[in-house]
Scaffold this motif. Structure first.
Motif, PDB file in Angstrom:
ATOM      1  N   THR A  18     -31.523  48.700  10.818  1.00  0.00           N
ATOM      2  CA  THR A  18     -31.800  49.610  11.921  1.00  0.00           C
ATOM      3  C   THR A  18     -30.627  50.526  12.250  1.00  0.00           C
ATOM      4  O   THR A  18     -30.809  51.717  12.467  1.00  0.00           O
ATOM      5  CB  THR A  18     -32.217  48.814  13.174  1.00  0.00           C
ATOM      6  N   GLY A  19     -29.427  50.035  12.239  1.00  0.00           N
ATOM      7  CA  GLY A  19     -28.264  50.829  12.595  1.00  0.00           C
ATOM      8  C   GLY A  19     -27.810  51.819  11.537  1.00  0.00           C
ATOM      9  O   GLY A  19     -26.882  52.588  11.765  1.00  0.00           O
ATOM     10  N   GLU A  20     -28.443  51.816  10.375  1.00  0.00           N
ATOM     11  CA  GLU A  20     -28.026  52.687   9.284  1.00  0.00           C
ATOM     12  C   GLU A  20     -28.982  53.847   9.010  1.00  0.00           C
ATOM     13  O   GLU A  20     -28.786  54.589   8.053  1.00  0.00           O
ATOM     14  CB  GLU A  20     -27.854  51.877   8.000  1.00  0.00           C
ATOM     15  N   VAL A  21     -30.003  54.009   9.814  1.00  0.00           N
ATOM     16  CA  VAL A  21     -31.023  55.021   9.529  1.00  0.00           C
ATOM     17  C   VAL A  21     -30.418  56.422   9.443  1.00  0.00           C
ATOM     18  O   VAL A  21     -30.673  57.155   8.482  1.00  0.00           O
ATOM     19  CB  VAL A  21     -32.166  54.978  10.575  1.00  0.00           C
ATOM     20  N   GLU A  22     -29.612  56.808  10.435  1.00  0.00           N
ATOM     21  CA  GLU A  22     -29.040  58.154  10.442  1.00  0.00           C
ATOM     22  C   GLU A  22     -28.198  58.398   9.191  1.00  0.00           C
ATOM     23  O   GLU A  22     -28.321  59.431   8.538  1.00  0.00           O
ATOM     24  CB  GLU A  22     -28.172  58.383  11.689  1.00  0.00           C
ATOM     25  N   ASN A  23     -27.356  57.430   8.849  1.00  0.00           N
ATOM     26  CA  ASN A  23     -26.482  57.558   7.686  1.00  0.00           C
ATOM     27  C   ASN A  23     -27.284  57.645   6.390  1.00  0.00           C
ATOM     28  O   ASN A  23     -26.962  58.437   5.497  1.00  0.00           O
ATOM     29  CB  ASN A  23     -25.504  56.384   7.638  1.00  0.00           C
ATOM     30  N   ARG A  24     -28.328  56.857   6.271  1.00  0.00           N
ATOM     31  CA  ARG A  24     -29.153  56.863   5.053  1.00  0.00           C
ATOM     32  C   ARG A  24     -29.908  58.183   4.901  1.00  0.00           C
ATOM     33  O   ARG A  24     -30.042  58.694   3.796  1.00  0.00           O
ATOM     34  CB  ARG A  24     -30.132  55.694   5.054  1.00  0.00           C
ATOM     35  N   ILE A  25     -30.419  58.726   5.996  1.00  0.00           N
ATOM     36  CA  ILE A  25     -31.111  60.025   5.936  1.00  0.00           C
ATOM     37  C   ILE A  25     -30.144  61.096   5.429  1.00  0.00           C
ATOM     38  O   ILE A  25     -30.473  61.865   4.524  1.00  0.00           O
ATOM     39  CB  ILE A  25     -31.695  60.411   7.306  1.00  0.00           C
ATOM     40  N   ALA A  26     -28.953  61.138   6.008  1.00  0.00           N
ATOM     41  CA  ALA A  26     -27.949  62.119   5.585  1.00  0.00           C
ATOM     42  C   ALA A  26     -27.581  61.913   4.115  1.00  0.00           C
ATOM     43  O   ALA A  26     -27.433  62.889   3.361  1.00  0.00           O
ATOM     44  CB  ALA A  26     -26.711  62.019   6.471  1.00  0.00           C
ATOM     45  N   GLY A  27     -27.455  60.671   3.697  1.00  0.00           N
ATOM     46  CA  GLY A  27     -27.126  60.368   2.310  1.00  0.00           C
ATOM     47  C   GLY A  27     -28.186  60.845   1.335  1.00  0.00           C
ATOM     48  O   GLY A  27     -27.873  61.391   0.266  1.00  0.00           O
ATOM     49  N   ILE A  28     -29.444  60.653   1.691  1.00  0.00           N
ATOM     50  CA  ILE A  28     -30.540  61.105   0.827  1.00  0.00           C
ATOM     51  C   ILE A  28     -30.533  62.620   0.723  1.00  0.00           C
ATOM     52  O   ILE A  28     -30.674  63.177  -0.372  1.00  0.00           O
ATOM     53  CB  ILE A  28     -31.900  60.583   1.342  1.00  0.00           C
ATOM     54  N   LEU A  29     -30.361  63.307   1.840  1.00  0.00           N
ATOM     55  CA  LEU A  29     -30.322  64.772   1.814  1.00  0.00           C
ATOM     56  C   LEU A  29     -29.169  65.269   0.944  1.00  0.00           C
ATOM     57  O   LEU A  29     -29.320  66.229   0.184  1.00  0.00           O
ATOM     58  CB  LEU A  29     -30.223  65.332   3.230  1.00  0.00           C
ATOM     59  N   GLU A  30     -28.041  64.596   1.017  1.00  0.00           N
ATOM     60  CA  GLU A  30     -26.899  64.971   0.182  1.00  0.00           C
ATOM     61  C   GLU A  30     -27.185  64.663  -1.292  1.00  0.00           C
ATOM     62  O   GLU A  30     -26.922  65.489  -2.168  1.00  0.00           O
ATOM     63  CB  GLU A  30     -25.653  64.238   0.639  1.00  0.00           C
ATOM     64  N   ASP A  31     -27.726  63.488  -1.584  1.00  0.00           N
ATOM     65  CA  ASP A  31     -28.021  63.098  -2.962  1.00  0.00           C
ATOM     66  C   ASP A  31     -28.993  64.060  -3.651  1.00  0.00           C
ATOM     67  O   ASP A  31     -28.884  64.298  -4.844  1.00  0.00           O
ATOM     68  CB  ASP A  31     -28.607  61.685  -3.019  1.00  0.00           C
ATOM     69  N   TYR A  32     -29.931  64.596  -2.886  1.00  0.00           N
ATOM     70  CA  TYR A  32     -30.919  65.521  -3.457  1.00  0.00           C
ATOM     71  C   TYR A  32     -30.425  66.962  -3.469  1.00  0.00           C
ATOM     72  O   TYR A  32     -31.176  67.874  -3.820  1.00  0.00           O
ATOM     73  CB  TYR A  32     -32.253  65.410  -2.709  1.00  0.00           C
ATOM     74  N   GLY A  33     -29.190  67.183  -3.061  1.00  0.00           N
ATOM     75  CA  GLY A  33     -28.604  68.518  -3.128  1.00  0.00           C
ATOM     76  C   GLY A  33     -29.078  69.474  -2.061  1.00  0.00           C
ATOM     77  O   GLY A  33     -28.952  70.695  -2.211  1.00  0.00           O
ATOM     78  N   VAL A  34     -29.609  68.959  -0.962  1.00  0.00           N
ATOM     79  CA  VAL A  34     -30.078  69.813   0.134  1.00  0.00           C
ATOM     80  C   VAL A  34     -28.887  70.432   0.860  1.00  0.00           C
ATOM     81  O   VAL A  34     -28.888  71.610   1.193  1.00  0.00           O
ATOM     82  CB  VAL A  34     -30.970  69.018   1.113  1.00  0.00           C
TER      83      VAL A  34
END
Length: 90
Positions: A18-34
């Motif tokens: 639960t406490g990692e949702v914000e970080n994981r969303i940002a990580g996915i956006l970065e990983d996909y080159g957004v």
């Protein structure tokens, strides 16, 4: 599909502590080159009346007209959050 659409499809299947949702969303956006992580801001907006889901809003610097809305629900033990929906808001 565009990079942002691919990232949203990945976000839609996200399950994490639960406490990692914000970080994981940002990580996915970065990983996909957004965008670079320094250009991404993810904030929790609170609990919605839709099955108690929490709303998160991801904004990318320089794109004032669009943001990504993510809805996530916590499990019974409130340890694991599961994304139930994600979409672009214009």
């Amino acid at each position: 599909m565009s990079k942002i659409e691919d990232a949203i499809e990945r976000i839609k299947i996200l399950e994490c502590p639960t406490g990692e949702v914000e970080n994981r969303i940002a990580g996915i956006l970065e990983d996909y080159g957004v965008a670079n992580r320094s250009e991404i801001e993810v904030k929790r907006h609170g609990v919605l009346n839709i099955n108690g889901a929490e709303e998160f809003c991801a904004k990318i610097s320089g794109t004032d007209k669009q943001s990504i809305i993510v809805l996530a629900s916590s499990g019974m033990d409130d340890y694991v959050a599961k994304v139930t929906d994600a979409y672009i808001k214009y």
